[in-house]
Design a protein around this motif. Structure first.
Motif, PDB file in Angstrom:
ATOM      1  N   LEU A 296       0.385  -1.143   0.016  1.00 49.43           N
ATOM      2  CA  LEU A 296       0.014  -0.158   0.151  1.00 49.43           C
ATOM      3  C   LEU A 296       0.513   0.765  -0.003  1.00 49.43           C
ATOM      4  O   LEU A 296       1.804   1.588   0.675  1.00 49.43           O
ATOM      5  CB  LEU A 296      -0.733  -0.300   1.154  1.00 49.43           C
ATOM      6  N   PRO A 297       0.043   1.969  -0.267  1.00 48.07           N
ATOM      7  CA  PRO A 297       1.392   3.270  -0.065  1.00 48.07           C
ATOM      8  C   PRO A 297       1.253   3.946   1.204  1.00 48.07           C
ATOM      9  O   PRO A 297       0.303   3.860   1.413  1.00 48.07           O
ATOM     10  CB  PRO A 297       0.494   4.240  -0.842  1.00 48.07           C
TER      11      PRO A 297
ATOM     12  N   ARG B  13      -1.610   3.230   4.081  1.00 52.91           N
ATOM     13  CA  ARG B  13      -1.004   1.352   5.092  1.00 52.91           C
ATOM     14  C   ARG B  13      -0.994   2.792   6.201  1.00 52.91           C
ATOM     15  O   ARG B  13      -1.925   1.725   7.422  1.00 52.91           O
ATOM     16  CB  ARG B  13      -0.264   1.138   5.100  1.00 52.91           C
ATOM     17  N   GLN B  14      -0.443   4.272   6.486  1.00 50.90           N
ATOM     18  CA  GLN B  14      -1.142   4.425   8.043  1.00 50.90           C
ATOM     19  C   GLN B  14      -2.166   4.885   8.598  1.00 50.90           C
ATOM     20  O   GLN B  14      -2.668   4.289   9.313  1.00 50.90           O
ATOM     21  CB  GLN B  14       0.075   6.215   7.805  1.00 50.90           C
ATOM     22  N   ALA B  15      -3.213   5.178   7.570  1.00 46.95           N
ATOM     23  CA  ALA B  15      -4.747   5.699   7.877  1.00 46.95           C
ATOM     24  C   ALA B  15      -5.474   3.969   8.288  1.00 46.95           C
ATOM     25  O   ALA B  15      -6.232   4.238   8.862  1.00 46.95           O
ATOM     26  CB  ALA B  15      -5.475   5.884   6.911  1.00 46.95           C
ATOM     27  N   VAL B  16      -5.253   3.053   7.431  1.00 47.75           N
ATOM     28  CA  VAL B  16      -5.805   1.909   7.985  1.00 47.75           C
ATOM     29  C   VAL B  16      -5.241   1.346   9.401  1.00 47.75           C
ATOM     30  O   VAL B  16      -6.243   1.405   9.991  1.00 47.75           O
ATOM     31  CB  VAL B  16      -5.911   0.479   6.741  1.00 47.75           C
ATOM     32  N   ALA B  17      -4.060   1.821   9.105  1.00 49.88           N
ATOM     33  CA  ALA B  17      -3.286   0.851  10.870  1.00 49.88           C
ATOM     34  C   ALA B  17      -3.683   1.983  11.997  1.00 49.88           C
ATOM     35  O   ALA B  17      -4.969   1.755  12.967  1.00 49.88           O
ATOM     36  CB  ALA B  17      -1.678   0.769  10.971  1.00 49.88           C
TER      37      ALA B  17
ATOM     38  N   SER C 233      -7.435  -1.635  -1.420  1.00 45.19           N
ATOM     39  CA  SER C 233      -6.876  -2.026  -1.777  1.00 45.19           C
ATOM     40  C   SER C 233      -6.421  -3.648  -1.121  1.00 45.19           C
ATOM     41  O   SER C 233      -6.097  -4.639  -1.793  1.00 45.19           O
ATOM     42  CB  SER C 233      -5.289  -1.454  -2.084  1.00 45.19           C
ATOM     43  N   LEU C 234      -6.225  -4.207  -0.096  1.00 48.19           N
ATOM     44  CA  LEU C 234      -6.260  -5.191   1.360  1.00 48.19           C
ATOM     45  C   LEU C 234      -7.040  -5.833   0.599  1.00 48.19           C
ATOM     46  O   LEU C 234      -6.519  -7.316   0.550  1.00 48.19           O
ATOM     47  CB  LEU C 234      -6.308  -4.432   2.191  1.00 48.19           C
ATOM     48  N   ARG C 235      -7.966  -5.782   0.493  1.00 48.85           N
ATOM     49  CA  ARG C 235      -9.912  -6.546   0.285  1.00 48.85           C
ATOM     50  C   ARG C 235      -9.077  -7.057  -1.392  1.00 48.85           C
ATOM     51  O   ARG C 235      -8.557  -8.765  -0.875  1.00 48.85           O
ATOM     52  CB  ARG C 235     -10.483  -6.199  -0.222  1.00 48.85           C
ATOM     53  N   SER C 236      -9.102  -6.710  -2.130  1.00 49.55           N
ATOM     54  CA  SER C 236      -8.248  -6.948  -3.603  1.00 49.55           C
ATOM     55  C   SER C 236      -7.085  -7.854  -3.436  1.00 49.55           C
ATOM     56  O   SER C 236      -6.711  -9.355  -4.255  1.00 49.55           O
ATOM     57  CB  SER C 236      -8.522  -5.812  -4.263  1.00 49.55           C
ATOM     58  N   ALA C 237      -6.424  -7.017  -2.870  1.00 49.94           N
ATOM     59  CA  ALA C 237      -4.501  -8.264  -3.085  1.00 49.94           C
ATOM     60  C   ALA C 237      -4.980  -9.572  -1.964  1.00 49.94           C
ATOM     61  O   ALA C 237      -4.287 -10.686  -2.666  1.00 49.94           O
ATOM     62  CB  ALA C 237      -3.867  -8.031  -2.583  1.00 49.94           C
ATOM     63  N   LEU C 238      -5.808  -9.445  -1.008  1.00 49.30           N
ATOM     64  CA  LEU C 238      -6.295 -10.713  -0.919  1.00 49.30           C
ATOM     65  C   LEU C 238      -7.182 -12.008  -1.209  1.00 49.30           C
ATOM     66  O   LEU C 238      -7.306 -12.771  -0.885  1.00 49.30           O
ATOM     67  CB  LEU C 238      -6.712 -10.603   0.837  1.00 49.30           C
ATOM     68  N   THR C 239      -8.178 -11.339  -1.447  1.00 44.50           N
ATOM     69  CA  THR C 239      -8.567 -12.112  -2.659  1.00 44.50           C
ATOM     70  C   THR C 239      -8.166 -12.828  -4.001  1.00 44.50           C
ATOM     71  O   THR C 239      -8.272 -13.718  -4.118  1.00 44.50           O
ATOM     72  CB  THR C 239     -10.276 -10.732  -3.621  1.00 44.50           C
TER      73      THR C 239
ATOM     74  N   THR D 270     -14.853 -14.999   2.725  1.00 44.64           N
ATOM     75  CA  THR D 270     -16.600 -15.045   2.574  1.00 44.64           C
ATOM     76  C   THR D 270     -17.275 -13.046   2.766  1.00 44.64           C
ATOM     77  O   THR D 270     -17.460 -13.249   4.002  1.00 44.64           O
ATOM     78  CB  THR D 270     -17.289 -15.889   2.722  1.00 44.64           C
ATOM     79  N   SER D 271     -17.543 -12.465   2.292  1.00 48.97           N
ATOM     80  CA  SER D 271     -17.867 -11.319   2.578  1.00 48.97           C
ATOM     81  C   SER D 271     -18.417 -10.440   1.972  1.00 48.97           C
ATOM     82  O   SER D 271     -18.721 -10.684   0.745  1.00 48.97           O
ATOM     83  CB  SER D 271     -16.674 -10.206   2.733  1.00 48.97           C
ATOM     84  N   SER D 272     -19.549  -9.839   1.811  1.00 49.72           N
ATOM     85  CA  SER D 272     -20.990  -9.582   1.407  1.00 49.72           C
ATOM     86  C   SER D 272     -20.541  -8.441   0.414  1.00 49.72           C
ATOM     87  O   SER D 272     -21.027  -7.850  -0.171  1.00 49.72           O
ATOM     88  CB  SER D 272     -21.842  -8.853   2.233  1.00 49.72           C
ATOM     89  N   LYS D 273     -19.560  -7.318   0.605  1.00 46.03           N
ATOM     90  CA  LYS D 273     -18.710  -6.635   0.791  1.00 46.03           C
ATOM     91  C   LYS D 273     -17.210  -6.559  -0.389  1.00 46.03           C
ATOM     92  O   LYS D 273     -17.426  -5.861  -1.098  1.00 46.03           O
ATOM     93  CB  LYS D 273     -18.594  -5.456   1.196  1.00 46.03           C
ATOM     94  N   GLY D 274     -17.515  -7.632  -0.100  1.00 42.08           N
ATOM     95  CA  GLY D 274     -15.946  -8.015  -1.118  1.00 42.08           C
ATOM     96  C   GLY D 274     -15.826  -8.519  -2.426  1.00 42.08           C
ATOM     97  O   GLY D 274     -14.880  -8.742  -2.601  1.00 42.08           O
ATOM     98  N   ASP D 275     -17.237  -8.042  -2.825  1.00 47.22           N
ATOM     99  CA  ASP D 275     -16.918  -8.335  -4.247  1.00 47.22           C
ATOM    100  C   ASP D 275     -16.588  -7.146  -5.389  1.00 47.22           C
ATOM    101  O   ASP D 275     -17.333  -6.485  -5.688  1.00 47.22           O
ATOM    102  CB  ASP D 275     -18.969  -8.295  -5.364  1.00 47.22           C
ATOM    103  N   ILE D 276     -15.214  -7.185  -5.259  1.00 47.85           N
ATOM    104  CA  ILE D 276     -14.296  -6.133  -6.219  1.00 47.85           C
ATOM    105  C   ILE D 276     -14.477  -6.031  -7.636  1.00 47.85           C
ATOM    106  O   ILE D 276     -13.850  -6.847  -7.563  1.00 47.85           O
ATOM    107  CB  ILE D 276     -13.134  -5.420  -4.803  1.00 47.85           C
TER     108      ILE D 276
END
Lengths: 209, 175
Positions: free
Chosen positions: B113-114, B118-122, B155-161, B169-175
């Motif tokens: 991540l930029p 990364r900082q904002a998430v952390a 970005s994390l979701r898509s990288a991990l997907t 399985t996430s209802s919101k994970g369909d990026i």
């Protein structure tokens, strides 16, 4: 704390959960490292340690001047630490190494192989007449007792029998400063911070050795 | 705790016990597992030093996250190894996670991540800082910090997907 929770907050937290891998052992070793670093940089004002004893768990706390507090479980160790934070400094960490000598000497005392303590003490929690009394107590020899009246006399205030009782009841360094050797003139044990059972056990231990 | 009430400062030991895990998660997210230990140590040593001067009603968690933020920056600036995607993950990280638990994948995704994201998430999700406080650390507006956080999560979701091994399985994970 007020935090505007994003609707997906819990889900993101679970996404990040793999960060917790090995977290507990990591924290344990980081804590030990912090205690070491803090001692080396003289950033720690009070080091403490909890030891097992025949009288239950004992809290031992030391400043850079010496042992400042010994506390029985009965006194509530968390409350004792909070009081130290309020009165001495909140820079307090569990740092067992600093109390190795105290732990060893107490262990020997409970085994009956030690009759005197050679530890450096920090009396900063006591002042005035109480401090005067505490400084007299180590003169009561191992295995014997003195009455509150005798201690009052020895401390230079024969009429201050009640104040001697208070000094013993508020002794911040029980066991090491032997307030358990002070008993009532009528032969009764009198009260004790660690409970009267503990006082009885200590006097029995010293009589047997 | 009620405001205006005289609050006694806890022994620092209690602070370490209560906040230690949070600070370590934040440092791991920012720097990766190895350098996180050093940043954690620097953070708590500095905090111990400054603790007597902290106002007793202060938010200790936010205070520590702020110190951790600075210590992490120090580490990056000092040129210590940064958490970047690596071809050969260092040997020691294998002991930290059970293989297949998503540990490496997450660290790689975070490292990709930029920095601001990364900082904002952390700081927001792990450190519990509201976005206005995140913005105070990163500069810019609270809204920008919120966007950085949201983009980072996306970005994390898509990288991990993409990393199909994570059966998430996430209802919101369909990026």
């Amino acid at each position: 704390m007020t935090l505007e929770l994003s609707p997906d907050h819990a889900e993101v937290i679970s996404l990040l959960h793999p960060l917790d891998a090995g977290l507990e052992p990591a924290i344990a070793s980081l804590h030990a490292r912090l205690a070491r670093d803090a001692q080396l940089t003289h950033t720690l004002d009070i080091a403490y340690r909890i030891v097992d004893s025949p009288l239950g768990k004992l809290l031992l706390a030391a400043t850079d001047r010496g042992i400042v507090r010994v506390a029985f479980e009965l006194e509530d160790h968390d409350a004792v630490l909070q009081l130290l934070a309020n009165t001495v400094s909140p820079r307090i960490l569990q740092a067992p190494a600093r109390l190795d000598d105290a732990a060893r000497e107490l262990d020997e005392y409970f085994k009956g192989t030690r009759t005197e303590f050679g530890l450096t003490l920090d009396f900063r929690l006591s002042r005035g007449f109480r401090l005067n009394v505490l400084r007299h107590l180590p003169r009561i020899p191992y295995g014997s007792t003195a009455s509150y009246a005798q201690v009052a006399q020895a401390a230079g205030s024969p009429n201050a029998v009640r104040a001697v009782g208070t000094a013993c009841a508020t002794n911040p360094l029980p066991l090491i400063v032997p307030c358990h050797r002070v008993v009532k003139s009528d032969g009764n044990f009198g009260g004790y911070l660690g409970g009267s059972e503990a006082k009885r056990a200590l006097l029995r231990l010293e009589a047997a050795a | 705790m009620k405001p205006g009430q005289m609050v006694n400062k806890k022994p620092f030991e209690a602070v370490v016990r209560e906040q230690g895990p949070t600070v370590l998660r934040v440092c791991r997210a920012i720097l990766g597992v190895h350098d996180a230990d050093d940043a954690w140590s620097d953070t708590f040593l500095a905090a111990l030093q400054a603790y007597p001067a902290l106002p007793s009603e202060a938010n200790v968690e936010a205070w520590l996250v702020t110190i951790a933020h600075r210590k992490c920056i120090d580490h990056v600036r000092a040129g210590t190894r940064r958490a970047l995607p690596v071809d050969h993950p260092p040997e020691q990280s294998s002991s930290l996670g059970i293989p297949g638990d998503g540990h490496e994948e997450l660290l790689d995704a975070l490292a990709g991540l930029p920095p601001k994201q990364r900082q904002a998430v952390a700081y927001h999700y792990l450190g519990g800082l509201p976005y206005k406080d995140v913005a105070a650390l990163l500069g810019g507006t609270a809204e920008a910090a919120r966007r950085a956080g949201a983009d980072g999560v996306k970005s994390l979701r898509s990288a991990l997907t993409i990393h199909q091994s994570l059966a998430h399985t996430s209802s919101k994970g369909d990026i």
